[in-house]
Design an enzyme around this catalytic site. Sequence first.
Site, PDB file in Angstrom:
ATOM      1  N   ARG B  31      38.756  -1.562 -83.338  1.00 19.68           N
ATOM      2  CA  ARG B  31      38.481  -2.590 -82.333  1.00 19.68           C
ATOM      3  C   ARG B  31      39.515  -3.725 -82.366  1.00 19.68           C
ATOM      4  NH1 ARG B  31      33.726  -6.776 -82.476  1.00 19.68           N
ATOM      5  NH2 ARG B  31      34.167  -6.673 -84.685  1.00 19.68           N
ATOM      6  N   CYS B  52      36.489 -38.128-103.988  1.00 19.90           N
ATOM      7  CA  CYS B  52      35.593 -36.985-104.248  1.00 19.90           C
ATOM      8  C   CYS B  52      34.449 -37.406-105.163  1.00 19.90           C
ATOM      9  CB  CYS B  52      36.395 -35.858-104.897  1.00 19.90           C
ATOM     10  SG  CYS B  52      35.348 -34.568-105.580  1.00 19.90           S
ATOM     11  N   CYS B  55      34.701 -35.669-108.833  1.00 22.12           N
ATOM     12  CA  CYS B  55      35.761 -35.910-109.817  1.00 22.12           C
ATOM     13  C   CYS B  55      35.280 -36.877-110.914  1.00 22.12           C
ATOM     14  CB  CYS B  55      37.005 -36.464-109.116  1.00 22.12           C
ATOM     15  SG  CYS B  55      38.019 -35.196-108.308  1.00 22.12           S
ATOM     16  N   ASP B  78      22.209 -35.375-104.761  1.00 23.07           N
ATOM     17  CA  ASP B  78      21.838 -36.649-104.133  1.00 23.07           C
ATOM     18  C   ASP B  78      21.219 -36.448-102.747  1.00 23.07           C
ATOM     19  OD1 ASP B  78      22.793 -38.186-106.329  1.00 23.07           O
ATOM     20  OD2 ASP B  78      24.843 -37.927-105.599  1.00 23.07           O
ATOM     21  N   HIS B 115      39.953 -31.187-109.543  1.00 16.46           N
ATOM     22  CA  HIS B 115      39.549 -31.078-108.144  1.00 16.46           C
ATOM     23  C   HIS B 115      40.049 -29.787-107.480  1.00 16.46           C
ATOM     24  CE1 HIS B 115      38.216 -32.882-104.362  1.00 16.46           C
ATOM     25  NE2 HIS B 115      39.375 -32.552-103.804  1.00 16.46           N
ATOM     26  N   ASN B 155      28.565 -21.808-103.056  1.00 12.55           N
ATOM     27  CA  ASN B 155      29.186 -21.618-101.748  1.00 12.55           C
ATOM     28  C   ASN B 155      30.647 -21.978-101.915  1.00 12.55           C
ATOM     29  OD1 ASN B 155      26.790 -20.995-100.359  1.00 12.55           O
ATOM     30  ND2 ASN B 155      26.311 -23.167-100.106  1.00 12.55           N
ATOM     31  N   GLY B 161      30.329 -23.163 -95.483  1.00 17.33           N
ATOM     32  CA  GLY B 161      29.496 -24.366 -95.414  1.00 17.33           C
ATOM     33  C   GLY B 161      29.607 -25.248 -96.633  1.00 17.33           C
ATOM     34  N   CYS B 162      30.644 -25.009 -97.438  1.00 15.49           N
ATOM     35  CA  CYS B 162      30.832 -25.824 -98.626  1.00 15.49           C
ATOM     36  C   CYS B 162      31.322 -27.192 -98.169  1.00 15.49           C
ATOM     37  CB  CYS B 162      31.848 -25.148 -99.534  1.00 15.49           C
ATOM     38  SG  CYS B 162      32.077 -26.023-101.060  1.00 15.49           S
ATOM     39  N   SER B 163      30.559 -28.256 -98.513  1.00 16.78           N
ATOM     40  CA  SER B 163      30.870 -29.554 -97.930  1.00 16.78           C
ATOM     41  C   SER B 163      31.829 -30.381 -98.785  1.00 16.78           C
ATOM     42  CB  SER B 163      29.578 -30.320 -97.620  1.00 16.78           C
ATOM     43  OG  SER B 163      28.722 -30.322 -98.730  1.00 16.78           O
ATOM     44  N   HIS B 166      35.934 -29.641-104.053  1.00 11.82           N
ATOM     45  CA  HIS B 166      35.944 -29.621-105.522  1.00 11.82           C
ATOM     46  C   HIS B 166      35.049 -28.460-105.985  1.00 11.82           C
ATOM     47  CE1 HIS B 166      36.309 -32.120-109.381  1.00 11.82           C
ATOM     48  NE2 HIS B 166      35.683 -31.008-109.731  1.00 11.82           N
ATOM     49  N   HIS B 168      32.417 -26.226-107.213  1.00 13.95           N
ATOM     50  CA  HIS B 168      31.096 -26.539-107.768  1.00 13.95           C
ATOM     51  C   HIS B 168      30.079 -25.507-107.319  1.00 13.95           C
ATOM     52  CE1 HIS B 168      30.717 -28.157-103.688  1.00 13.95           C
ATOM     53  NE2 HIS B 168      29.406 -28.163-103.852  1.00 13.95           N
ATOM     54  N   GLN B 170      25.525 -24.735-107.215  1.00 16.22           N
ATOM     55  CA  GLN B 170      24.250 -25.420-107.081  1.00 16.22           C
ATOM     56  C   GLN B 170      23.149 -24.605-107.747  1.00 16.22           C
ATOM     57  OE1 GLN B 170      23.286 -27.289-103.295  1.00 16.22           O
ATOM     58  NE2 GLN B 170      25.163 -26.488-102.400  1.00 16.22           N
ATOM     59  N   HIS B 283      20.453 -13.144-109.155  1.00 15.01           N
ATOM     60  CA  HIS B 283      19.047 -12.813-108.926  1.00 15.01           C
ATOM     61  C   HIS B 283      18.421 -12.448-110.257  1.00 15.01           C
ATOM     62  CE1 HIS B 283      19.104 -11.860-104.317  1.00 15.01           C
ATOM     63  NE2 HIS B 283      18.966 -13.141-104.581  1.00 15.01           N
ATOM     64  N   HIS B 300      25.014 -11.334-106.840  1.00 14.45           N
ATOM     65  CA  HIS B 300      25.564 -10.865-105.568  1.00 14.45           C
ATOM     66  C   HIS B 300      26.734 -11.744-105.141  1.00 14.45           C
ATOM     67  CE1 HIS B 300      22.159  -8.221-104.528  1.00 14.45           C
ATOM     68  NE2 HIS B 300      21.341  -9.167-104.922  1.00 14.45           N
ATOM     69  N   LYS B 313      33.907 -11.344 -90.467  1.00 20.40           N
ATOM     70  CA  LYS B 313      32.841 -10.576 -89.828  1.00 20.40           C
ATOM     71  C   LYS B 313      31.779 -11.564 -89.343  1.00 20.40           C
ATOM     72  CE  LYS B 313      29.563  -7.639 -88.839  1.00 20.40           C
ATOM     73  NZ  LYS B 313      29.599  -6.885 -87.568  1.00 20.40           N
ATOM     74  N   GLU B 319      23.048  -8.129 -85.097  1.00 20.56           N
ATOM     75  CA  GLU B 319      22.681  -8.283 -86.504  1.00 20.56           C
ATOM     76  C   GLU B 319      21.479  -9.229 -86.673  1.00 20.56           C
ATOM     77  OE1 GLU B 319      25.631  -8.286 -85.185  1.00 20.56           O
ATOM     78  OE2 GLU B 319      27.033  -7.125 -86.389  1.00 20.56           O
TER      79      GLU B 319
END
Lengths: 350, 350
Positions: B31, B52, B55, B78, B115, B155, B161-163, B166, B168, B170, B283, B300, B313, B319
């Site tokens: 494709r 940051c 840091c 936070d 960082h 992430n 979506g890693c904001s 640096h 890290h 969660q 998991h 995973h 993708k 989906e």
Amino acid sequence: NQTFELDSNPHTRLNVLTGEWVLVSPHRTKRPWQGKVEDVTPDNRPEYDAKCYLCPGNGRADGDSNPNYTESFVFNNDFAALLEDTPAGKMNEDDLLVANNQRGLCRVISFSPKHNLTLPEMSVEAITAVVNVWQDEFNNLAENNWIKYIQIFENKGEIMGCSNPHPHGQIWSQSDIPLEIVKETERQKTYYAIHRRSLLGDYLKLEQKKNERIIFENDHFAVLVPFWAVWPYETMIISKRHVNSIKLFTEAEKKSLAEAIKILTTKYDNLFETSFPYSAGMHQAPVNNGYYPEWHWHMHFYPPLLRSASVKKFMVGYEMLANPQRDITPEFAANRLKEMSTIHYKTSKA
Amino acid sequence: NQTFELDSNPHTRLNVLTGEWVLVSPHRTKRPWQGKVEDVTPDNRPEYDAKCYLCPGNGRADGDSNPNYTESFVFNNDFAALLEDTPAGKMNEDDLLVANNQRGLCRVISFSPKHNLTLPEMSVEAITAVVNVWQDEFNNLAENNWIKYIQIFENKGEIMGCSNPHPHGQIWSQSDIPLEIVKETERQKTYYAIHRRSLLGDYLKLEQKKNERIIFENDHFAVLVPFWAVWPYETMIISKRHVNSIKLFTEAEKKSLAEAIKILTTKYDNLFETSFPYSAGMHQAPVNNGYYPEWHWHMHFYPPLLRSASVKKFMVGYEMLANPQRDITPEFAANRLKEMSTIHYKTSKA
Ligand SMILES: O=P(O)(O)O[C@H]1O[C@H](CO)[C@@H](O)[C@H](O)[C@H]1O
Ligand SMILES: O=P(O)(O)O[C@H]1O[C@H](CO)[C@@H](O)[C@H](O)[C@H]1O
């Protein structure tokens, strides 16, 4: 001692259609955003693009040329994920490596000959023509008795993986029943077995009584933010009559559906004054597989934007590994959409 | 008459951990892509960034300052999605509007004081320090007997979506057991009841025999592309010993896990010569909720890139509404990852 409040305390909500829960974190909207912002594609496409494989008269990958169509136009996907002539076959090693062949047919529907005309910008009559094509396609595909399910959907916007900006939708039909439909069938069946009424019919009545999440109603359809919405501005269109597929819609219902789609997508565009991206699609009963009296036709809209035209909700780490999660409440989203005008922002600015 | 082939015909594969199927369309890689390409963020961050909040020495949103840490550093998020002091409460109207309160604790782990240092660029010793923190955090959080599940994840990359760039991870821990864990518990329990052996243990043995999807093994862990992978280069790390949580890992196992992570993430970076984005997480068995002998620890990796550093993708329309779908086969992905060097491309170019 505090009391538990849905609009301020973290909680989970049950999706009655799938049996799955969503985690709601109402307080989390205060989070500052230092992450990715999306490019907002400037919305200045021409009415006709000589390089677009969906525009009238242009050539396509399979060598065909599109006719000079004036309403909608349908053809087989040139890069289909499912193929009709897949040979039969199965694999199973120790119940650990398990695979089955899958047959299918993938169709593409151009919504309009105009390269730059999205659903909210089309007339109710032109959208009704699209609904007619959906119904015809559904009926025709269901003639193949090996097809068990027909998924009608639209990916709108680059951010939703839409690979061509010419407004279009897709239909993937296949020989097995896909996951989301298996889940929704099970839940609707169980409810129907107990109550002899449609799950979504009863749900809609309760929502009408509450009037906290309904955005729009006409004679035949209601548009609402479901109590268990996952995406920030997720909505559902539910038919007021309990029918299990688009096949049964009357002319009046098809026009009403076109109106509901126009109003919902216009409100969406007005929310962040942008061509609002989403994946949307109908859920309905499987075909050629017995009788599904419990099934109630509905259409889901899954839009990713959260705060603005450029900041979306990411369904990542926690959501992929553990559980879907949302920040704003469904009631907040419903209120925002309710207060949006039904006149498209481009028209009112023109 | 053709015969059915996994590497060329569309088919479905069963995820034995969740009971769900994935649609595989091996022929669909041809494709053409005219859709969205991602910006590739130039990888030239400084070792220290004064703005940051991760840091060493810098201030955070809650008013605290980070210590001058030298390995990893952990603190409460936070802007946590889950809070410890959520009041108890429930709602149920006619089994149609159903909600429960949810308590939780969210932690953030900075992987390194630097960082700009991602996991593949860290030494095995430094990654072992991160694994130690994961184990300590798991043990400490499990001391709260209202906590039933602890999700450790990362992430990585803006696209996920890693904001904050640096490096890290969660940890979200909570009072209920989230969806994916409910599914994996059910399947592992059923298998264990029949065979008195771990589902993943048997699966790993079969994969070792086949040797088609294994990317790397050391004494204590195997890294493979699962037979039912959804994301293009999805992988799993499985512990060779049947233990149900990180709590039980020995010093030797923790070092081996650090090595497996370093090698896998290095291969990932080498694949498209980019800092490879993903969401990854462990998991493991729920805590404070009885005995889970069937549970087998695993990790995973869900990476979105498909063709290059800029083409991912999209899990959208079909989906979201019907069923997860992939284009390249898991075997193709495993081969590509197997042939990648274990030396990071930045080092070999330096
Ligand atoms: O906590 P962060 O990094 O700000 O946020 C990120 O990870 C969270 C957990 O997967 C997600 O809910 C967010 O959508 C994502 O942007
Ligand atoms: O068919 P398209 O528009 O090229 O592709 C898009 O929709 C498909 C169906 O939802 C997805 O599988 C693809 O990932 C997405 O990019």
